[in-house]
Enzyme design. Structure first.
Site, PDB file in Angstrom:
ATOM      1  N   HIS A   1     -21.635   2.980  10.633  1.00  0.00           N
ATOM      2  CA  HIS A   1     -20.934   1.681  10.608  1.00  0.00           C
ATOM      3  C   HIS A   1     -20.308   1.404   9.227  1.00  0.00           C
ATOM      4  O   HIS A   1     -20.123   0.251   8.866  1.00  0.00           O
ATOM      5  CB  HIS A   1     -21.871   0.522  10.972  1.00  0.00           C
ATOM      6  CG  HIS A   1     -22.750   0.779  12.148  1.00  0.00           C
ATOM      7  ND1 HIS A   1     -22.395   0.478  13.440  1.00  0.00           N
ATOM      8  CD2 HIS A   1     -23.982   1.362  12.234  1.00  0.00           C
ATOM      9  CE1 HIS A   1     -23.370   0.828  14.266  1.00  0.00           C
ATOM     10  NE2 HIS A   1     -24.341   1.383  13.566  1.00  0.00           N
TER      11      HIS A   1
ATOM     12  N   LYS B   1      -1.494   1.726 -10.166  1.00  0.00           N
ATOM     13  CA  LYS B   1      -1.720   2.279  -8.832  1.00  0.00           C
ATOM     14  C   LYS B   1      -1.604   3.804  -8.797  1.00  0.00           C
ATOM     15  O   LYS B   1      -0.745   4.403  -9.424  1.00  0.00           O
ATOM     16  CB  LYS B   1      -0.703   1.691  -7.835  1.00  0.00           C
ATOM     17  CG  LYS B   1      -0.900   0.217  -7.565  1.00  0.00           C
ATOM     18  CD  LYS B   1      -2.148  -0.071  -6.742  1.00  0.00           C
ATOM     19  CE  LYS B   1      -1.958   0.185  -5.274  1.00  0.00           C
ATOM     20  NZ  LYS B   1      -1.025  -0.752  -4.637  1.00  0.00           N
TER      21      LYS B   1
ATOM     22  N   SER C   1       3.150   3.354  -8.023  1.00  0.00           N
ATOM     23  CA  SER C   1       3.840   2.181  -7.488  1.00  0.00           C
ATOM     24  C   SER C   1       4.964   1.833  -8.452  1.00  0.00           C
ATOM     25  O   SER C   1       4.818   1.951  -9.664  1.00  0.00           O
ATOM     26  CB  SER C   1       2.858   1.017  -7.380  1.00  0.00           C
ATOM     27  OG  SER C   1       3.561  -0.217  -7.415  1.00  0.00           O
TER      28      SER C   1
ATOM     29  N   GLU D   1      -2.507   8.946   3.756  1.00  0.00           N
ATOM     30  CA  GLU D   1      -2.104   7.915   4.723  1.00  0.00           C
ATOM     31  C   GLU D   1      -1.155   8.486   5.771  1.00  0.00           C
ATOM     32  O   GLU D   1      -1.270   8.185   6.965  1.00  0.00           O
ATOM     33  CB  GLU D   1      -1.434   6.752   3.988  1.00  0.00           C
ATOM     34  CG  GLU D   1      -2.400   5.975   3.111  1.00  0.00           C
ATOM     35  CD  GLU D   1      -1.668   5.043   2.165  1.00  0.00           C
ATOM     36  OE1 GLU D   1      -1.547   3.858   2.490  1.00  0.00           O
ATOM     37  OE2 GLU D   1      -1.201   5.501   1.101  1.00  0.00           O
TER      38      GLU D   1
END
Ligand code: ARG
Length: 463
Positions: free
Chosen positions: A161, A288, A282, A295
């Protein structure tokens, strides 16, 4: 050729050429030109067989072979002009062959149809993709193995979980993916073995009256045997569906690890650092380091599974044998295969390059009461408590630690004995995460010794 005239391949009973829109919907050349090498290899094998069986003369076969090798050279050099009027790769190649060698070109299509031709070309192409996927998976498994070997005994939290459950080893987590990708690999191996029957000679659908030698063409093209039923052969696309099924499961596995990479590389986790090669910055936030490749890999399953659903939907309910619906099989499979292979390569790069943050992994493993199960097991083993009672006692100890804002090993013996009087100093030996993982020696468990044994096994498998 004159576009307004009847088609030169099947135009015998047509007096006018097709409407422009008909031509646009009917043509597949814009995408099936990818099958040119397979188409030409199939035609060369077919022509050689036609000569060997006396169906065409050796002279014509030699001309055909020479012409086909020139067509292939032109295509490879980017000098070939593909024509939509000629519909597909099969007719484009044959028309050019006629331009090069003249009349003997007309003999190539003896005892053959585009129906067995396309079944052959596509099968050869999908078979190659299986081989590429198998190679890509082996490379990826090696990358995971290298990570497992580097951190066989590093401790990290195991999750259920996404909540800290029990400490596990980094090596064990890496090997979990080796198992998944090994099953993916075996799915491609199985699918390849099943599809390795040669469709050529099924002709339009019924076979042929010419004395062809299907075993000869099958052997020449690397197949185990010819297919046994001409109707099935021209109607079947389940080899492509099987490829897509294996690709979808594999992409799902890639997507799961991609998700872990995204979570683990976040500032909140800091379990890993992705390499510069596989991170992006970024344009506005200088701090970043975005895991874009992970992704994108997480998303690839969307299109690969989409292709699978699309082809199932195309094939569903089609009466035997060939229907033009089946021309819609290729783009989906091409796109899925391209993205799967790209995904495998990207994941291999990310896994090879990433750096695990051992200290962060161990710190996370030691928090969240991750050794509560070890404590409960100790109460069962040493104090002979029933597991349910041990679970209850441990729960009270966890609550006490939580209230105090400390972890289980930080509780004093006094505090513990207030909850259960028989607890002794020896309990501390099971509260450390190293001891916890070292004790998980059951077959398939996370103990570092198990991990090392599995690494050795996989190294032997991969050679
Ligand atoms: N371009 C066709 C396809 O991809 C080749 C087979 C055409 N056969 C036919 N009977 N029209 O399916």
């Amino acid at each position: 050729m004159d576009k307004t005239a009847a088609n030169q391949m099947w135009g015998g009973r047509f007096s006018a050429g097709p409407d422009a829109i008909m031509e646009a919907i009917n043509a597949s050349i814009s995408f099936d030109k990818r099958l040119a090498p397979q188409d030409i290899a199939g035609s060369r094998a077919h022509a050689a067989m036609l000569a060997a069986t006396g169906i065409i003369t050796p002279g014509d076969a030699a001309e055909i072979d020479r012409g086909l090798s020139q067509v292939l050279a032109e295509i490879e050099a980017g000098e070939f002009t593909f024509s939509t009027a000629l519909e597909d790769i099969h007719m484009n190649v044959e028309a050019r062959l006629r331009e090069i060698i003249g009349a003997p070109a007309g003999r190539l299509h003896t005892a053959r149809s585009r129906n067995d031709q396309v079944a052959l070309d596509f099968r050869l192409w999908v078979r190659e993709q299986c081989d590429a996927a198998i190679g890509g998976l082996e490379a990826l498994m090696r990358a995971f193995l290298a990570q497992a070997e580097a951190g066989a005994e590093w401790v990290m939290p195991g999750f259920t979980h996404l909540q800290t459950a029990q400490p596990v080893t980094w090596g064990h987590h890496m090997l979990a993916y080796v198992e998944m990708f090994a099953r993916d690999r075996s799915r491609f191996i199985d699918a390849r073995a099943r599809m390795n029957e040669c469709p050529l000679g099924a002709a339009a659908l019924a076979g042929t009256s010419f004395p062809i030698d299907r075993h000869m063409t099958a052997a020449a093209l690397g197949f185990d045997r010819p297919t046994a039923n001409s109707l099935d052969t021209t109607a079947d696309r389940d080899f492509a569906l099987e490829f897509l099924g294996a690709a979808s499961i594999c992409a799902m596995h890639l997507s799961r690890f991609a998700e872990e990479l995204v979570i683990w590389s976040s500032a909140q986790f800091r379990f890993i650092r992705m390499s510069d090669r596989f991170s992006t910055g970024s344009s506005i936030m200088p701090q970043k380091r975005n895991p874009d490749a992970a992704e994108l890999l997480r998303a690839k399953l969307g299109r690969i599974l989409g292709a699978t659903v699309a082809l199932f939907t195309v094939m569903k309910g089609l009466p035997l044998t060939y229907s033009k619906d089946m021309q819609e099989d290729k783009e989906q499979v091409f796109d899925a295969a391209d993205n799967l292979l790209l995904g495998l390569a990207a994941m291999e790069g990310m896994v090879s390059d990433l750096t695990a943050n051992r200290a962060a992994l161990e710190a996370a493993a030691s928090s969240g009461f991750s050794t509560a199960t070890d404590l409960a097991d100790w109460l069962v083993r040493e104090l002979n408590l029933p597991f349910r009672d041990a679970h209850h006692v441990t729960g009270s100890l966890v609550k006490l630690a939580e209230d105090k804002g400390c972890d289980l090993p930080d509780l004093s013996l006094d505090e513990m004995q207030k909850i259960h009087g028989e607890i002794t100093q020896a309990v501390y030996s099971v509260l450390g995460v190293q001891n916890s993982v070292a004790s998980r020696t059951s077959y398939g468990g996370t103990a570092p010794d198990n991990v090392r044994a599995q690494i050795a096994r996989w190294k032997e498998v991969l050679g």
